[in-house]
Design a protein around this motif. Structure first.
Motif, PDB file in Angstrom:
ATOM      1  N   CYS A   1       0.863  -1.180   0.000  1.00  0.00           N
ATOM      2  CA  CYS A   1       0.000   0.000   0.000  1.00  0.00           C
ATOM      3  C   CYS A   1       0.901   1.232   0.000  1.00  0.00           C
ATOM      4  N   ASN A   2       0.418   2.315  -0.588  1.00  0.00           N
ATOM      5  CA  ASN A   2       1.227   3.532  -0.657  1.00  0.00           C
ATOM      6  C   ASN A   2       0.793   4.613   0.331  1.00  0.00           C
ATOM      7  N   CYS A   3      -0.046   4.259   1.329  1.00  0.00           N
ATOM      8  CA  CYS A   3      -0.411   5.271   2.336  1.00  0.00           C
ATOM      9  C   CYS A   3       0.837   5.642   3.131  1.00  0.00           C
ATOM     10  N   SER A   4       0.757   6.693   3.917  1.00  0.00           N
ATOM     11  CA  SER A   4       1.941   7.203   4.620  1.00  0.00           C
ATOM     12  C   SER A   4       2.558   6.152   5.542  1.00  0.00           C
ATOM     13  N   TYR A   5       1.758   5.382   6.240  1.00  0.00           N
ATOM     14  CA  TYR A   5       2.291   4.386   7.168  1.00  0.00           C
ATOM     15  C   TYR A   5       2.876   3.183   6.432  1.00  0.00           C
TER      16      TYR A   5
END
Length: 142
Positions: A33-37
């Protein structure tokens, strides 16, 4: 690598957290996934229903991290720091399980891993088209 693995054991790096999991679709569900976390965590996750994940040891060692909406729960070992699994925001009835924690599995075993667009999370876009793929991460051994 057997992509059709069904039931498998897993553990964190120090072995303090141990679990048994039955995967929803073997290793075929692998993704990032490319979310911040997730971008900073860098793990490949595979899917399992909540009822198909059984903690064998180390419940007291598990720590949970939540951010943004607080709905996703990211679990990691408080002793070695390894992320083992998370309860998904997109599907709270599922865990994403760190593939690197599974016995005999390495994230480098996957030639390609789809990357979900967590920056534009489907729950942030009501009425949208749902989850979409942001790209593909490839590992090409030298």
């Amino acid at each position: 690598m057997n992509m059709d693995i069904n039931a498998i054991n897993g553990a964190c790096h120090c072995g303090g957290v141990r679990f048994h999991v039955r995967l929803s679709n073997g290793l075929h569900s692998a993704r990032r996934c490319n979310c911040s976390y997730c971008r900073m965590r860098g793990a490949v996750a595979v899917s399992a229903e909540l009822a198909d994940f059984r903690l064998l040891e180390g419940e007291a060692l598990l720590t949970v991290y939540r951010f943004n909406t607080g709905s996703a729960r990211h679990y990691f070992c408080s002793r070695c720091g390894i992320y083992t699994h998370h309860q998904r925001r997109s599907n709270p009835d599922q865990y994403g399980v760190n593939a690197a924690c599974l016995e005999g599995v390495s994230p480098f075993d996957f030639a390609e891993v789809p990357v979900s667009d967590g920056i534009s999370h489907p729950k942030d876009n009501p009425g949208g088209s749902g989850s979409r793929q942001a790209g593909v991460l490839r590992f090409i051994p030298s």
